[in-house]
Scaffold this motif. Structure first.
Motif, PDB file in Angstrom:
ATOM      1  N   VAL A 160       0.869  -1.170   0.000  1.00 17.65           N
ATOM      2  CA  VAL A 160       0.000   0.000   0.000  1.00 17.65           C
ATOM      3  C   VAL A 160       0.906   1.220   0.000  1.00 17.65           C
ATOM      4  O   VAL A 160       1.784   1.348   0.859  1.00 17.65           O
ATOM      5  N   ARG A 163       1.309   5.496  -0.335  1.00 16.78           N
ATOM      6  CA  ARG A 163       0.587   6.757  -0.112  1.00 16.78           C
ATOM      7  C   ARG A 163       0.876   7.743  -1.239  1.00 16.78           C
ATOM      8  O   ARG A 163       1.999   7.807  -1.764  1.00 16.78           O
ATOM      9  N   TYR A 205       0.494  11.851  -2.116  1.00 14.40           N
ATOM     10  CA  TYR A 205       0.265  13.206  -1.629  1.00 14.40           C
ATOM     11  C   TYR A 205       0.522  14.178  -2.773  1.00 14.40           C
ATOM     12  O   TYR A 205       1.535  14.065  -3.473  1.00 14.40           O
ATOM     13  N   GLY A 229      -4.369   6.653  -1.816  1.00 15.28           N
ATOM     14  CA  GLY A 229      -3.467   5.526  -1.706  1.00 15.28           C
ATOM     15  C   GLY A 229      -3.538   4.656  -2.944  1.00 15.28           C
ATOM     16  O   GLY A 229      -4.460   4.777  -3.772  1.00 15.28           O
ATOM     17  N   TYR A 236      -3.139   0.493  -3.958  1.00 18.98           N
ATOM     18  CA  TYR A 236      -2.985  -0.898  -3.543  1.00 18.98           C
ATOM     19  C   TYR A 236      -2.389  -1.674  -4.701  1.00 18.98           C
ATOM     20  O   TYR A 236      -2.896  -1.617  -5.834  1.00 18.98           O
ATOM     21  N   ILE A 270      -8.164   8.082   0.860  1.00 18.04           N
ATOM     22  CA  ILE A 270      -7.760   7.928   2.257  1.00 18.04           C
ATOM     23  C   ILE A 270      -8.184   9.176   3.023  1.00 18.04           C
ATOM     24  O   ILE A 270      -7.904  10.301   2.595  1.00 18.04           O
ATOM     25  N   LYS A 326      -7.383  11.270   6.027  1.00 16.03           N
ATOM     26  CA  LYS A 326      -6.277  11.470   6.955  1.00 16.03           C
ATOM     27  C   LYS A 326      -6.800  11.432   8.387  1.00 16.03           C
ATOM     28  O   LYS A 326      -7.760  12.137   8.727  1.00 16.03           O
ATOM     29  N   SER A 349       2.313   3.777  10.303  1.00 17.56           N
ATOM     30  CA  SER A 349       1.999   2.980   9.120  1.00 17.56           C
ATOM     31  C   SER A 349       1.892   3.919   7.933  1.00 17.56           C
ATOM     32  O   SER A 349       1.867   5.154   8.097  1.00 17.56           O
ATOM     33  N   THR A 350       1.794   3.359   6.747  1.00 14.97           N
ATOM     34  CA  THR A 350       1.693   4.170   5.536  1.00 14.97           C
ATOM     35  C   THR A 350       0.461   5.060   5.569  1.00 14.97           C
ATOM     36  O   THR A 350       0.532   6.240   5.230  1.00 14.97           O
ATOM     37  N   THR A 351      -0.676   4.509   5.959  1.00 14.13           N
ATOM     38  CA  THR A 351      -1.918   5.288   5.924  1.00 14.13           C
ATOM     39  C   THR A 351      -2.147   6.119   7.176  1.00 14.13           C
ATOM     40  O   THR A 351      -2.757   7.181   7.121  1.00 14.13           O
ATOM     41  N   GLU A 386       0.381   7.261   9.158  1.00 13.15           N
ATOM     42  CA  GLU A 386       1.565   8.087   9.420  1.00 13.15           C
ATOM     43  C   GLU A 386       2.039   7.838  10.855  1.00 13.15           C
ATOM     44  O   GLU A 386       2.452   6.717  11.162  1.00 13.15           O
TER      45      GLU A 386
END
Length: 283
Positions: A33, A35, A37, A86, A88, A117, A119, A239-241, A243
């Motif tokens: 996964v 991210r 931005y 994100g 996948y 996603i 935040k 984690s990636t999602t 932060e």
């Protein structure tokens, strides 16, 4: 919405996987996964390197190079006009008659798609409660495989307990969360489990270790006990999602003052600066 499927960008409605795909029947595959931005990937190189490493660990020979895959994924987020969200990415061993063993030369099935996603700003600002649970997963947690059943079961248990996450304990020591890495602060030293087969070496974890060193924060890759976790001055997860998110309550017990700690807040700031530096568009 466009998806990447076996080397092509197609409409999601056109994407179909055979009923004897080994990922569907055995969880025989790996995933990432990543991210996004400001229309750009964050830590894309690190995620793709781990994707190839995970595939190699279970004997899947991916039909493209890292550079080729990165190019396809960048085309995908451009096609879907994703600014924040994100991606996948998944590879399975492929389709074959259902049996545990497999023949050589199967064609991997590779799929990628983008998703929104939200935040977790409230959680990042105020912290979250977590529970602890026994770590009964297999002993190759370093491979980011599709086999997530136990993680799902314990994450659901945490959700039913109105908790954000579950921190896993194996043989008395803290390993990681169901979908996060765990850090404990004691006397301004940050502790986190070393990157062995017992945890997934998270990409955000690796970035944080760089930031700890860059900012002169004392840190040790050392396993701690559950008692040490509960007596920590500060605890946070990454984690990636998610932060970086402070943990303020564990099993109903306050961590420190029960509010996000000062070092955790500094780590969050450093993480945000890292994200901005890698994904900010030139003016």
């Amino acid at each position: 919405m466009k998806v990447f499927f076996n080397g092509r960008l197609i409409e999601r409605s056109e994407c179909a996987v055979d009923i004897e795909d080994r990922g569907y029947q055995f969880g025989d595959g790996v995933y990432e996964v990543i991210r996004i931005y400001n229309g750009s990937f964050y830590t894309l190189n690190e995620h793709i390197a781990r994707f190839f490493k995970s595939a190699a660990e279970i004997g899947i020979d991916l039909p493209f190079s890292e550079a080729e895959l990165k190019g396809e994924l960048k085309e995908l987020i451009e096609a879907n006009q994703v600014q924040d969200g994100g991606l996948y990415l998944q590879a399975t061993r492929g389709k074959a008659p259902r049996k545990h063993q497999y023949e050589a030369g199967l064609t991997p099935q590779v799929t990628a798609y983008t998703f929104p996603i939200q935040k977790p700003e409230k959680e990042q600002q105020h912290g979250v409660s977590v529970i602890t649970a026994d770590d009964l997963r297999w002993l190759r947690c370093d491979i980011k495989s599709l086999n997530l059943l136990y993680n799902v079961m314990i994450k659901q248990k945490a959700s039913e307990a109105s908790s954000f996450e579950a921190i896993l304990i194996r043989d008395g020591v803290v390993t990681e969360g169901t979908s996060s890495n765990v850090y404990a602060v004691k006397q301004n030293v940050i502790y986190t489990h070393p990157a062995t087969n017992l945890i997934l070496n998270g990409i955000t974890r690796m970035k944080l270790l760089e930031l700890f060193a860059k900012n002169g924060w004392q840190h040790k890759e050392k396993a701690i006990t559950k008692d040490e976790l509960l007596s920590a001055d500060e605890v946070f997860i990454s984690s990636t999602t998610a932060e970086v998110i402070p943990v303020t309550v564990i099993d109903g017990q306050k961590v420190g003052t029960g509010t996000p700690g000062p070092l955790t807040k500094e780590v969050q700031k450093a993480m945000q600066n890292s994200i901005l530096s890698e994904t900010a568009k030139p003016v």
